[in-house]
Motif scaffolding. Structure first.
Motif, PDB file in Angstrom:
ATOM      1  N   CYS A  34       0.932  -1.186  -0.100  1.00 27.24           N
ATOM      2  CA  CYS A  34       0.092   0.031  -0.105  1.00 27.24           C
ATOM      3  C   CYS A  34       0.926   1.136   0.125  1.00 27.24           C
ATOM      4  O   CYS A  34       1.626   1.441   0.633  1.00 27.24           O
ATOM      5  N   ASN A  35       0.374   2.129  -0.705  1.00 25.03           N
ATOM      6  CA  ASN A  35       1.007   3.477  -0.844  1.00 25.03           C
ATOM      7  C   ASN A  35       2.423   3.596  -0.968  1.00 25.03           C
ATOM      8  O   ASN A  35       3.122   4.695  -0.922  1.00 25.03           O
ATOM      9  N   ASP A  36       2.985   2.535  -1.160  1.00 26.98           N
ATOM     10  CA  ASP A  36       4.579   2.674  -1.543  1.00 26.98           C
ATOM     11  C   ASP A  36       4.768   2.983  -2.981  1.00 26.98           C
ATOM     12  O   ASP A  36       4.181   2.631  -3.900  1.00 26.98           O
ATOM     13  N   ASN A  37       5.731   3.900  -2.995  1.00 19.23           N
ATOM     14  CA  ASN A  37       6.252   4.132  -4.507  1.00 19.23           C
ATOM     15  C   ASN A  37       5.062   4.553  -5.311  1.00 19.23           C
ATOM     16  O   ASN A  37       5.048   3.840  -6.444  1.00 19.23           O
ATOM     17  N   ILE A  38       4.205   5.418  -5.018  1.00 17.90           N
ATOM     18  CA  ILE A  38       2.808   5.691  -5.865  1.00 17.90           C
ATOM     19  C   ILE A  38       3.311   6.326  -7.102  1.00 17.90           C
ATOM     20  O   ILE A  38       2.987   5.906  -8.245  1.00 17.90           O
ATOM     21  N   ASP A  60      10.239  -3.505  12.169  1.00 20.73           N
ATOM     22  CA  ASP A  60      11.072  -2.339  12.492  1.00 20.73           C
ATOM     23  C   ASP A  60      12.558  -2.512  13.125  1.00 20.73           C
ATOM     24  O   ASP A  60      13.201  -1.616  13.520  1.00 20.73           O
ATOM     25  N   ARG A 115      12.588  -2.325   5.134  1.00 19.13           N
ATOM     26  CA  ARG A 115      13.395  -1.041   5.342  1.00 19.13           C
ATOM     27  C   ARG A 115      14.680  -1.802   6.081  1.00 19.13           C
ATOM     28  O   ARG A 115      14.373  -2.444   7.085  1.00 19.13           O
ATOM     29  N   GLN A 151      13.038   4.971  11.872  1.00 13.25           N
ATOM     30  CA  GLN A 151      11.888   4.171  11.448  1.00 13.25           C
ATOM     31  C   GLN A 151      10.906   4.951  10.331  1.00 13.25           C
ATOM     32  O   GLN A 151      10.610   4.743   9.357  1.00 13.25           O
ATOM     33  N   LEU A 171      12.712   6.371   7.418  1.00  8.13           N
ATOM     34  CA  LEU A 171      12.886   5.685   6.361  1.00  8.13           C
ATOM     35  C   LEU A 171      11.476   5.350   5.805  1.00  8.13           C
ATOM     36  O   LEU A 171      11.337   5.163   4.407  1.00  8.13           O
ATOM     37  N   LYS A 172      10.430   5.070   6.633  1.00 10.71           N
ATOM     38  CA  LYS A 172       9.128   4.745   6.187  1.00 10.71           C
ATOM     39  C   LYS A 172       8.705   5.864   5.259  1.00 10.71           C
ATOM     40  O   LYS A 172       7.943   5.968   4.210  1.00 10.71           O
ATOM     41  N   PHE A 200       9.982   5.493   1.924  1.00 18.17           N
ATOM     42  CA  PHE A 200       9.678   4.238   1.222  1.00 18.17           C
ATOM     43  C   PHE A 200       8.088   4.717   0.764  1.00 18.17           C
ATOM     44  O   PHE A 200       7.653   3.986  -0.182  1.00 18.17           O
ATOM     45  N   THR A 201       7.386   5.294   1.476  1.00 17.31           N
ATOM     46  CA  THR A 201       6.091   5.891   1.077  1.00 17.31           C
ATOM     47  C   THR A 201       5.844   7.043   0.388  1.00 17.31           C
ATOM     48  O   THR A 201       4.823   7.602  -0.043  1.00 17.31           O
TER      49      THR A 201
END
Lengths: 328, 231
Positions: free
Chosen positions: A3-7, A138, A168, B175, B178-179, B182-183
């Motif tokens: 979801c919504n990663d790298n849109i 995490d 990550r 985190q 980074l997130k 990533f998003t």
């Protein structure tokens, strides 16, 4: 997972219309050792069986948001060995699962404690082929604590472990996962390290672990990259999966990648290893995979019911024409 | 994380802004609920009104006068109402009215809201973190929010919210950053991004850059700026 990663990336890519031709892979059998079918539809099951997928493993994961009570875990685990398995069988696909406390929800320690008490009830159920998917997200102290506890459980139970490696800080997370598994005395040969990429694969293989690759659009591996990985590292202890879930993912990732490998000139025995045989060898260490079941599950009995509930209700055609506007 | 005097001033300011953005009927409803919440022992009024609030307030974008924005920025640096809707601020303000003398009761009431929250409620709850009492009690909630895959929820934590930079450990902060990459979030809106740059984050970002390059993917230019800062 999604979801919504790298849109931007998702929208930017031009549409490549090289469709999967089932003729390219006709007669081939596939095993997808990581797919979250509870998030998928019956259309997916249909397409999977058409493309030659005959068995799958559904790792226990989260639901896209954190659960708030232990009974939600119990019902979920029950559904993996109950309704979902039955649903799968109705399409002729043999369904296995791995059971575990996923890394994200390990961070709710009060709840995690209760889940740890629940796990022994489920890990020896029929068709449970490992502890999974567990590991780091995490990379917090709580995640490490429950990862270690579950590795101990796997060791005691003699079950394979399916390790989820983090999105990550992946390289360090993967190394740390392997270090900890070794520290707890697990044989690398019983541990499947999942979601590898070009940066992690070498060390995973060198240290004797199984290296699984998730072919997942945009966020993990693309299958052109996968072809290159197999060209470089061969087929020993490598397997591919879709990890299809409620994100933009592809339940046909395994057959599609096999087709692409074939087109790219990779030898058929190698393709068979990475898209079928290696998963059976690795997870078969649980003693729970009997290949005869791949055939018996094909004898779909339409009258079969699970708790008086059936997908293929009496009289209904099992196949429907998706192109027709008439729904009978 | 905000001292009592400043919190009182912010409470007044928020109330003023909410009143300007609501019809008189809606404001009357909200003010009445706030009074009930201040006095009720249990959670009936809180739970009902927290959920029902947007039906009464609507969800239009907040209109805030520039002088009010400036006052808020002076009282709580790093915080901004930029991009907020009226129901979001009204919910935050409602939470600020909860009696906090009995710590256990206060925590229980708010934590219960988290467990049953839908998306916009989560946005409001995470937006409220800087204004809640017992700052350290909300760290695990904030961390859980960072694990969310819901874009608006992530943005409520990441954008113009001073709580993460103030309260999170280095590991949790890293985190979050980074997130954000990533998003594909707008990292310029993260409060404390430069101030909390650190070596561990630098190393992780370096690995991330290598991974992106190995996969033939692009690298966000902002990452290189952060790498410079972390040296």
């Amino acid at each position: 997972m999604c979801c919504n990663d790298n849109i931007q990336e998702r929208n930017a890519g031009e549409r490549d219309q090289s469709a999967l031709d089932l003729n390219d892979i006709s007669g081939m059998r596939f095993f997808d050792p990581h797919i979250h079918m509870t998030a998928r539809t019956t259309d997916d099951y249909q397409a999977m069986v058409d493309a030659g997928i005959i068995a799958i493993i559904e790792p226990a994961f989260w639901l896209g948001q954190p659960r708030t009570g232990v009974d939600s875990f119990k019902d979920y685990y029950s559904s993996l060995i109950g309704w979902e398995r039955f649903r799968s069988s109705q399409f002729g696909i043999k369904h296995y699962c791995t059971i575990g406390l996923n890394s994200r929800e390990a961070n709710n320690e009060a709840l995690a404690e209760q889940v740890m008490e629940l796990l022994p009830q489920f890990i020896f159920k029929e068709g449970v082929v490992g502890i999974g998917e567990i590991g780091f997200d995490d990379q917090t102290a709580a995640e490490e604590k429950y990862f270690r506890l579950q590795l101990e459980l796997a060791k005691e139970a003699g079950l394979p472990v399916q390790i989820h490696t983090p999105h990550r800080d992946k390289k360090k997370g993967t190394q740390r996962s392997m270090d900890i598994a070794i520290e707890h005395g697990l044989s690398p040969y019983s541990v499947i390290v999942d979601h590898n990429n070009e940066e992690t694969v070498k060390e995973v293989l060198d240290r004797g672990f199984w290296a699984a690759f998730t072919i997942y659009p945009f966020t993990k591996m693309g299958n052109e990259r996968m072809v290159e990985v197999v060209k470089q590292y061969g087929s020993e202890r490598i397997m591919i999966n879709s990890a299809a879930d409620w994100g933009i993912s592809d339940p046909l990732a395994v057959p599609k990648t096999a087709a692409l490998m074939k087109k790219s000139g990779i030898a058929l025995p190698d393709i068979e290893l990475v898209s079928f045989r290696n998963a059976i060898t690795a997870f078969g260490q649980s003693g729970q995979i009997n290949e005869n079941d791949f055939i018996t599950v094909k004898n779909i009995d339409q009258s079969q019911k699970f708790e008086s509930n059936s997908i293929l209700r009496g009289g209904q055609q099992p196949r429907i024409d998706k192109n027709s506007i008439i729904i009978k | 994380m905000v001292d009592i005097e400043k919190k009182k001033k912010l409470d007044k300011l928020f109330q003023h802004i909410i009143q300007q953005n609501l019809s008189s009927d809606a404001w009357a409803w909200l003010a009445d609920k706030a009074e009930r919440i201040k006095t009720e022992e249990k959670t009936l009024q809180l739970n009902l009104s927290f959920a029902r609030l947007p039906r009464m307030s609507g969800k239009s974008n907040l209109i805030v006068q520039p002088e009010d924005l400036a006052k808020i920025a002076a009282l709580l640096p790093g915080f901004s109402l930029q991009g907020w809707t009226v129901d979001r601020l009204a919910r935050v303000w409602l939470l600020m009215q909860l009696p906090d003398v009995d710590k256990m009761v206060y925590l229980k009431k708010i934590k219960n809201l988290f467990t049953a929250a839908e998306m916009n409620e989560l946005v409001a709850l995470y937006s409220a973190l800087p204004f809640l009492q017992y700052t350290e009690e909300w760290v695990s909630h904030c961390e859980e929010g960072i694990r969310s895959n819901i874009g608006t929820v992530l943005e409520a934590i990441m954008y113009h919210n001073p709580y993460p930079a103030h309260a999170l450990s280095a590991a949790a902060w890293n985190q979050m950053v980074l997130k954000a990459f990533f998003t594909e979030k707008d990292v310029d809106q993260i409060t404390g991004l430069k101030e909390r740059a650190n070596q561990a984050l630098t190393q992780t970002l370096k690995d991330y850059v290598e991974e992106r390059l190995a996969a033939h993917r692009t690298v966000h230019p902002k990452i290189y700026e952060l790498l410079e800062l972390g040296k």
